[in-house]
Design an enzyme around this catalytic site. Structure first.
Site, PDB file in Angstrom:
ATOM      1  N   THR B 165       4.646  -3.214  -1.021  1.00  0.00           N
ATOM      2  CA  THR B 165       4.852  -3.750  -2.371  1.00  0.00           C
ATOM      3  C   THR B 165       5.354  -5.194  -2.333  1.00  0.00           C
ATOM      4  OG1 THR B 165       5.395  -1.536  -3.095  1.00  0.00           O
ATOM      5  CG2 THR B 165       6.094  -3.325  -4.524  1.00  0.00           C
ATOM      6  N   GLY B 204      12.528   0.160   1.525  1.00  0.00           N
ATOM      7  CA  GLY B 204      13.834   0.719   1.855  1.00  0.00           C
ATOM      8  C   GLY B 204      14.219   0.364   3.270  1.00  0.00           C
ATOM      9  N   GLU B 454       4.989   5.758  -5.412  1.00  0.00           N
ATOM     10  CA  GLU B 454       3.800   6.477  -4.954  1.00  0.00           C
ATOM     11  C   GLU B 454       2.783   6.610  -6.079  1.00  0.00           C
ATOM     12  OE1 GLU B 454       3.625   6.552  -1.245  1.00  0.00           O
ATOM     13  OE2 GLU B 454       2.244   7.945  -2.172  1.00  0.00           O
TER      14      GLU B 454
END
Lengths: 728, 728
Positions: B165, B204, B454
């Site tokens: 992303t 993350g 997702e």
């Protein structure tokens, strides 16, 4: 933690260097999108903005205040999303004291102070001093008590809170367990917590800030026969902390109740009493009294009705705030949806603005309509409050049952709409909406308590439903009902099997009277259904308590909601007409609108809403109605009832989709009109200039985790695990 | 801050003394309520509990693990709700490393490790190392690459993340801007961020933890004519930090993106590249390859289909988790609603359990039904995943379009249901639900990201809708459709104007086939409506892109939801039948159920669901169906279509209310059956012993604001304002 081992300074300096240095150029220019949107508007934004902000002068004042506040140490928001709970508590208190001081030093009005509090948007330990302690002394204290306590309150020599809720008792005030037992010998009350569940729990500012509290406790007086008699909950001013040391007094246990979903700046507290003694004078005695001999003097009979004034004001305040808060969320999400682009329709083509996906518009535009609806409703409820005050002073209380019922249901519906709406706005922002830098997580987490406090929303809806069901039963028995439920007078006609919707085709659904008639029918039918359900459970009679009532609350709550939607729609249209006629303005900024003159247009008179803006608002009102019917369950009611045909339902859907398309070009202008300064929104995504990605990056740099390059876990946690090695 | 002026220690000691010392006795004994509820159950809780927990041994292991974990330094939760962001980050990392170490030292299985992670419930910087970095190397890396990287990964010598992303690009992967340009001279790729919006954002563990990342970047190769050709996004293993100093490498800018709604323990990060060079070998080359000369070798044709395996697994995992998380929330809210009492029906009477208000039951019991529905669906989707693997290995891909469509819509519907359900549960807990000590605010704030990541839920629903609309068009053109949408083969009959619901009276609605038929009709009609809307917008044809598609997404999304509700209901009933037959169990605890044998009943064989429990589950399935119809909009569709009459709608409502009453006595038993240990729930309100008020007080004492009696603002902020004075 050990010192960093190498030349970190140079590296840190590299981080300080904006990452944008290595960046050539964004190939999307977000601010262009907002400029393009603004050019598309079909009405003059200023025209609407003045009307929504109480006039041009008020609007300019808001912008000036925002500028001034952003430069104070306590109003600066740059670290707001990074604070620890302790920092939040101290920071919020400093902000509250900063505003208090500014009001004094610059002799600002109460409404200016309220505007500042709204803009700083940082609730802290003084909330209940300002919002409950002082108002309670003014409304419940005798003249002597006001003379004693008000100078201390206004000089901030004491800080008070309002301690009603207990661990085991919230909405049901009659269940409170704390006792205040009169000791005639010493002429004192003994305040005591007889059980664990009697522990006071939730009062804002109680945990660490307040020196005093109004404690709601059961008044226990000698019954004349050697026993005591329970006179139910009454209010007592109780000092709870030592003024020198700020430590809790002997006999008082106090603490912070811990973190909440939001509202971290407020020290909501717990408190229990072990036979704490207070002077007899500390019972609030404007109405009920206790003589030195321990004899109870009950309040005058009209008092219980007059005391509704505070409740109505608080609810009007909550409704007003619901519109303003939802408008903030919609502003952020709508601007971002105009700037965010997602998925190119074909190779080489520019990705589409998210707002051009129908499902996004179908979320945001009805919420925009709701934000206007709630704002108008709040202003209208302030009017109801003023009318009630006038009636009360004239000894007229006929309107009270309806006012009580209506304000209950509207508090519920409006706070639900706002709370759910903020979260829907957050979700339309996709991944970036999950960042606190969007402003929306904090807004939701702090706001959502409104569906519970001041009466749980479901409980409040049941009060509205009780009124409606009784009103309908009254009509059947030949009585008439006045006010917002007057349509029940025609229930027999409305609910006759032959009753049919008049809509012929899609365009009909844009006519206000057609939509209003459908909402009215849905409300009447919902009320009749709730009545039938209750009657069936009560063996034909209507029993408003116990199992028959409590085991059939689903239909009752629906009836209350349907009624309130009808009221919101009517108020929306009435408000547009009023504003177009130049009769008053709205003040979207502060919830305490009652303190503001509603005619604050300055020397040039009241601003008047132009025809173009009024037309767009009427489209929004239509969308509000159709969306309420389509998504709120009203459609099923109308179809089941035979009121509406399948063809009419299809036309309604097409009209709804048509409104989404018709309003789309004005979406950004309609949120711009609220004129919330960037300082208030404090959102990387809601910036007026649309430069959202730079906004995210700039704000993220301030994250405390970025204080060092290697992060707080490297030296002690990660380094021992990861093999020290150079490039693999 | 200055030292406290007086003898604070004695006062502090007084606070340490439990407030309960001054308390006589709670006149409500909450644990009595839960004991009473448990006596009311009409089935054996253990019977259901074993089946839901993969057998008795697995259940006992869970309880044992919870006990063990609660005693570790890193698994202790007592301060969990009080941590600063930095403490959360470090604490979560310690917990992840603690579990990793324990697995190694005690040679635990992967499924045991997953169970521990679930119980500790503290996501941190290793999430993507475990969940994305390692799996990507295994699935996308060549044999040589796996041999190189896997020992480093499993030995935790490096920590990886997955950087896809970007600031400006989420769901639309083809829009990624980061480039990897091949330099034939040095046989290196040059990784570069050409724009601000190309900045990687969200991964993350990227902010402060990871040393490596799989970076998705556009592969730019020489086009043979002196220019470069864009081969679209590919994955590259990129070292991003120095292994000795943990500082970002030259050419890489990294930071934490700041706080989110929840998930504070995870250091989601940003990263931009300034011409960073990596070896050619670091492109993941299991499928597509680049030769040393810079020639592109495309992946084999079947690869694009095979690569769906990971996606299907991840979605099955998300659905499984949705059931488990919703079950946790419902456990907390249901127990509390049985213990909390609100409003006495008459003087001297005990206040009612909140669960006995119909509106409370009407919220919680359908959510309980949904928790079971989602749990069964997750298990079933794991089965679909295994079947897909087997099909893939046999080279069969006919089922892929349906699997893709179904898993998309189910991911969306199940995460929406769980996220909204947690918040509904929180609200039924009233004021105390707003406290983080209830566990629910944290659960919601951490979970709700699932509706976005997702694949945004709306985008996923549109993929399902596209499949359904094409399937219906195919049927009209004479083709047949297999699998979950097979009911569309009969669309002509189903949607004939003469088609009528077969329900005759309230009892009929309890029959599974009647409810299923109604859901099927609603799904078929919704699909037909979406098709008609699209056809009207596309001039009669069906255009699945551009304005016709994007401007008509509301009806499409509804169709996808209606289809998935139908699937959930069918799977619910099938699962109960399967469990009653003793064919397999469920594992509600870990989301990575694929790693667990589904027949883990131990020596005694698989547990079998008893008839009493199965009967109650069938009641829940019926409630799931009727509630979906009544509140999900299906009712309006069926009425509009003439499929259902007003009388049938009324009967459906009565059947729904009747189920609420019928299920009420089993409410607590049905949540007990999930068997979540108190350690996992970490909720003052959800305690298995029902001692909620003591729980709140005990937990609140740990609030850092209670470290001192006078609080962190007294000496520097409050004292200068409040006049020093003794008792007034």
């Amino acid at each position: 933690m050990a010192a960093p081992p190498r030349d970190v300074d140079a590296r840190t300096a590299a981080l300080q260097r904006p990452a944008t240095e290595v960046i050539l150029k964004t190939h999307t220019e977000p601010s262009d999108d907002l400029a393009m949107e603004r050019r598309k508007a079909t009405f003059d934004v200023n025209d609407l903005s003045y009307v929504l902000n109480g006039g041009k002068e008020q609007l300019e004042k808001k912008m000036r205040f925002a500028e001034v506040l952003s430069k104070t140490s306590w109003g600066d928001k740059s670290r707001r999303y990074f604070l620890t709970r302790e920092e939040e508590y101290v920071g919020a208190l400093k902000a509250a004291l900063g505003i208090w001081e500014k009001m004094k030093s610059e002799a600002l009005s109460l409404s200016d102070g309220a505007l500042m509090r709204t803009l700083v948007d940082f609730p802290g330990g003084l909330e209940l001093h300002i919002g409950m302690f002082i108002p309670s002394i003014l409304s419940q204290g005798s003249a002597e008590q006001q003379a004693k306590w008000m100078p201390l309150c206004m000089g901030l020599k004491i800080i008070g809170t309002y301690a009603q809720t207990e661990l085991g008792h919230g909405t049901f005030v009659r269940g409170l367990e704390t006792t205040a037992t009169y000791d005639k010998q010493t002429q004192e009350f003994v305040i005591h917590s007889p059980t664990l569940t009697a522990t006071k729990w939730w009062p804002g500012g109680l945990g660490k800030t307040s020196t005093h509290a109004i404690v709601m406790a059961r008044l226990m007086l000698p019954d004349g026969g050697g026993g005591v008699r329970d006179h139910g909950p009454h209010g007592f001013v109780v000092q709870i902390r030592d003024m020198d040391t700020h430590l809790p007094l002997q006999g008082v246990t106090i603490g912070d109740i811990g973190p909440k979903f939001g509202f971290g700046g407020v020290d909501n507290g717990f408190m229990s009493f072990d036979h704490l003694r207070i002077p007899r004078d500390n019972m609030l005695m404007r109405f009920a009294k206790v003589t030195p001999e321990g004899v109870y003097v009950p309040p005058p009979p009209s008092n219980s009705k007059a005391s509704y004034a505070t409740m109505v004001f608080v609810r009007a305040d909550i409704v007003k705030n619901s519109g303003s808060v939802l408008a903030r969320a919609v502003t952020i999400a709508t601007r971002y949806a105009a700037v965010r682009r997602q998925t190119a329709p074909g190779p080489g083509q520019r990705e589409l603005q998210v707002l051009d996906y129908q499902n996004c518009a179908a979320t945001l535009l009805p919420l925009l309509a709701s934000a206007y609806a709630l704002t108008f409703m709040g202003e209208d409820m302030m009017g109801m409050y003023k009318k009630f005050e006038a009636d009360r002073d004239a000894g007229r209380f006929e309107g009270l049952p309806e006012l009580h019922a209506l304000s209950s249901g509207l508090k519920a519906l409006c706070t639900w709409t706002a709370a759910d709406g903020i979260e829907e706005c957050r979700r339309t922002c996709g991944g970036h909406g999950y960042s606190r830098l969007s402003g929306l997580p904090t807004l939701f987490a702090s706001y959502v308590q409104n569906v519970t406090w001041e009466g749980d929303n479901n409980v409040l809806c049941l009060q509205t439903a009780r009124y409606l069901i009784k009103a309908l039963a009254g009509v059947k028995a030949g009585k008439r009902v006045e006010g917002s439920a007057a349509y029940l007078n025609d229930a027999a006609t409305e609910l006759a099997p032959s009753r049919r919707c008049a809509a012929a085709g899609e365009a009909c659904w844009l006519r206000p009277e057609v939509a209003a008639a459908a909402l009215r029918h849905a409300a009447a039918r919902s009320c009749a259904t709730a009545t039938e359900t209750l009657a069936a459970a009560s063996g034909g009679r209507l029993v408003f308590e116990g199992a028959p009532w409590n085991s059939n609350t689903v239909d009752s709550i629906r009836a209350a909601k349907a009624h309130c939607v009808l009221v919101l729609h009517a108020t929306f249209l009435d408000s547009v007409a009023r504003l177009e006629a130049g009769a008053g303005t709205i003040n979207i900024n502060t919830s305490t609108a009652a303190a503001l003159p509603s005619s604050s247009g300055g020397a040039g008179g009241l601003p008047r809403l132009g025809a173009a803006a009024a037309g767009v608002l009427r489209q929004l009102a239509a969308l509000f109605a159709l969306d309420s019917l389509e998504r709120g369950g009203g459609l099923a009611v109308l179809l089941e009832d035979g009121y509406m045909s399948a063809a009419q339902a299809g036309a309604l859907r097409r009209a709804h989709r048509g409104l989404l398309a018709a309003l789309r070009p004005n979406a950004v202008a309609l949120v711009d009109a609220f004129a919330f300064p960037d300082y208030l929104l404090h959102s990387a995504l809601g910036r007026a200039d649309g430069d959202v990605y730079r906004g995210l990056l700039d704000m993220a740099r301030g994250s405390p985790l970025n204080d060092t390059q290697e992060g707080p876990a490297w030296h002690e946690v990660l380094r021992p695990v990861l093999a020290a090695r150079s490039r693999l």
